[in-house]
Scaffold this active site. Sequence first.
Site, short mmCIF file in Angstrom:
data_model
loop_
_atom_site.label_atom_id
_atom_site.label_comp_id
_atom_site.label_asym_id
_atom_site.label_seq_id
_atom_site.Cartn_x
_atom_site.Cartn_y
_atom_site.Cartn_z
N TYR A 67 0.84 -1.21 0.00
CA TYR A 67 0.00 0.00 0.00
C TYR A 67 0.87 1.25 0.00
O TYR A 67 1.78 1.37 0.83
CB TYR A 67 -0.95 0.05 1.21
CG TYR A 67 -2.12 -0.92 1.12
CD1 TYR A 67 -2.41 -1.63 -0.04
CD2 TYR A 67 -2.96 -1.13 2.22
CE1 TYR A 67 -3.48 -2.51 -0.11
CE2 TYR A 67 -4.04 -2.00 2.15
CZ TYR A 67 -4.29 -2.70 0.98
OH TYR A 67 -5.34 -3.57 0.92
N1 LIG Z 1 -7.66 -7.38 0.01
C1 LIG Z 1 -7.79 -6.58 -1.03
O1 LIG Z 1 -7.58 -6.98 -2.18
C2 LIG Z 1 -8.18 -5.15 -0.81
C3 LIG Z 1 -8.48 -4.36 -1.93
C4 LIG Z 1 -8.86 -3.02 -1.69
C5 LIG Z 1 -8.94 -2.53 -0.39
N2 LIG Z 1 -8.61 -3.33 0.67
C6 LIG Z 1 -8.69 -2.81 2.08
O2 LIG Z 1 -9.98 -2.29 2.30
C7 LIG Z 1 -9.90 -0.93 2.71
C8 LIG Z 1 -11.13 -0.18 2.21
O3 LIG Z 1 -11.22 -0.28 0.80
P1 LIG Z 1 -11.67 0.99 -0.05
O4 LIG Z 1 -10.77 2.15 0.26
O5 LIG Z 1 -11.79 0.56 -1.44
O6 LIG Z 1 -13.11 1.26 0.62
P2 LIG Z 1 -14.39 2.05 0.13
O7 LIG Z 1 -15.08 2.48 1.37
O8 LIG Z 1 -15.16 1.25 -0.84
O9 LIG Z 1 -13.82 3.33 -0.64
C9 LIG Z 1 -13.18 4.34 0.08
C10 LIG Z 1 -13.18 5.64 -0.72
O10 LIG Z 1 -14.52 6.11 -0.85
C11 LIG Z 1 -14.55 7.51 -0.62
N3 LIG Z 1 -15.32 7.72 0.62
C12 LIG Z 1 -15.15 7.09 1.83
N4 LIG Z 1 -16.02 7.54 2.72
C13 LIG Z 1 -16.77 8.45 2.10
C14 LIG Z 1 -17.84 9.27 2.52
N5 LIG Z 1 -18.29 9.23 3.78
N6 LIG Z 1 -18.40 10.11 1.61
C15 LIG Z 1 -17.95 10.17 0.33
N7 LIG Z 1 -16.92 9.43 -0.13
C16 LIG Z 1 -16.33 8.57 0.75
C17 LIG Z 1 -13.10 7.97 -0.49
O11 LIG Z 1 -12.56 8.27 -1.79
P3 LIG Z 1 -12.52 9.71 -2.45
O12 LIG Z 1 -13.02 10.74 -1.48
O13 LIG Z 1 -11.10 9.91 -2.85
O14 LIG Z 1 -13.43 9.58 -3.64
C18 LIG Z 1 -12.42 6.73 0.02
O15 LIG Z 1 -11.05 6.68 -0.27
C19 LIG Z 1 -8.54 -0.44 2.19
O16 LIG Z 1 -8.02 0.66 2.91
C20 LIG Z 1 -7.70 -1.67 2.37
O17 LIG Z 1 -7.25 -1.76 3.72
C21 LIG Z 1 -8.26 -4.63 0.48
#
Ligand SMILES: NC(=O)c1ccc[n+]([C@@H]2O[C@H](COP(=O)([O-])OP(=O)(O)OC[C@H]3O[C@@H](n4cnc5c(N)ncnc54)[C@H](OP(=O)(O)O)[C@@H]3O)[C@@H](O)[C@H]2O)c1
Length: 370
Positions: free
Chosen positions: A60
């Site tokens: 990451y």
């Molecule tokens: N195992 C795997 O393959 C894998 C893959 C991906 C992630 N992960 C893990 O899962 C975690 C979460 O994944 P994700 O970041 O994809 O989660 P997500 O919740 O689907 O997306 C997060 C993104 O959504 C936006 N966001 C979050 N809260 C918000 C709100 N209240 N209002 C408006 N926009 C909002 C932000 O992006 P913007 O504001 O920039 O638009 C944020 O970076 C990662 O940090 C990682 O630890 C694991």
Amino acid sequence: MKLNEYTTLGRTGLRVSPLCLGTMTFGTEWGFGAEEDVSKQQFNRFLEAGGNFIDTADGYTNGHAEELLGKFVTDGKLRDRVVIATKYTFGAQPGNPNGGGNGRKNLYRALEGSLRRLKTDYVDLYYLHAWDTFTPIEEVLSTMDDLVSEGKIRYYGMSDTPAWYFSRMQTIAEKEGKERIATLQLEYSLAERNIEREHIPAAQELGIGLCPWSPLAGGFLSGKYKKEGNSGTGVGRLTGRGAIFNKFTEHNWRVLEVLQDVSKKLGKPPVQVALNWLVTQPGVTSVILGARTTVQLEDNLASLDFSIPAELRERLEIAGAPETAHPYNFYVPWMQARVSGNVTVRPWRPANIYVGATAPPPEQKAAGDD
Ligand SMILES: NC(=O)c1ccc[n+]([C@@H]2O[C@H](COP(=O)([O-])OP(=O)(O)OC[C@H]3O[C@@H](n4cnc5c(N)ncnc54)[C@H](OP(=O)(O)O)[C@@H]3O)[C@@H](O)[C@H]2O)c1
């Protein structure tokens, strides 16, 4: 539900909060994360609210996320308090095929690097990040088992693998008396529900926890993007450098429409409804949050403060449900009635199967007609 209402990580003695803090957004190297001060604020706020579970990975933000997490934990003298999960798999050394993959050599190389960046001598939960499609199950299992014995990891999990892969590993572990898989990490949200068919029933059958990632489909479920032709517009990760998979699909826009309507009726923002639905889905242990700002984190933490009434939950349930497909069409109630000679059978517990949105029964025929 509250953030400090801890649950166990699958069939283990490890207590984790129902929300886990994702750190893919710690650092800006990937074009969509947060600087160190905001990452630290998020970390402190999450712990102050009662959270104890943090997810990271060796790659990451090119290792920066682990370094920041290690610094925050060390500076705060919090090592015993926090549960740190990290992962290995993705290539870290261009040109070196053993600088990536699931094999033993890379596993040790990656773990040593993570321990260094995290400034710790053990990881609470170590994940295989994604299946490399050929390393034998036995090699991964015996290495994880050794690492638990060596004290370098406390538990291990599987991320982004087929259901047969982790099911076979768990079965071998049980038969051979080796350390069992504690948890899975897979993409799961109102928009992405394919794991309901095989992964969730298998995890429940095998006593494995589930930590969903991308619970907001990368931010799509916030409703901040607008449909435009085959794509979407709006400011956020999905229209910037951070889109890994296309979220602007017809299926997802349909799900979002229902989510927005349900949210309006509940008087809650779509992100909170989407997260609340996920946290309370069968089989889910801890949902991994992604937030770029502390305001987003606050918004997301508030998703535990209410419950969704049954009739609205049903609408969400139907909105993105995977289609009933073969062989699951054999497990729908009307087909099972034919199996049991139209006698109602109540098993000792509900079956661990997904049947999906079921089609009505065809005109009844007598058993043996076909
Ligand atoms: N195992 C795997 O393959 C894998 C893959 C991906 C992630 N992960 C893990 O899962 C975690 C979460 O994944 P994700 O970041 O994809 O989660 P997500 O919740 O689907 O997306 C997060 C993104 O959504 C936006 N966001 C979050 N809260 C918000 C709100 N209240 N209002 C408006 N926009 C909002 C932000 O992006 P913007 O504001 O920039 O638009 C944020 O970076 C990662 O940090 C990682 O630890 C694991």
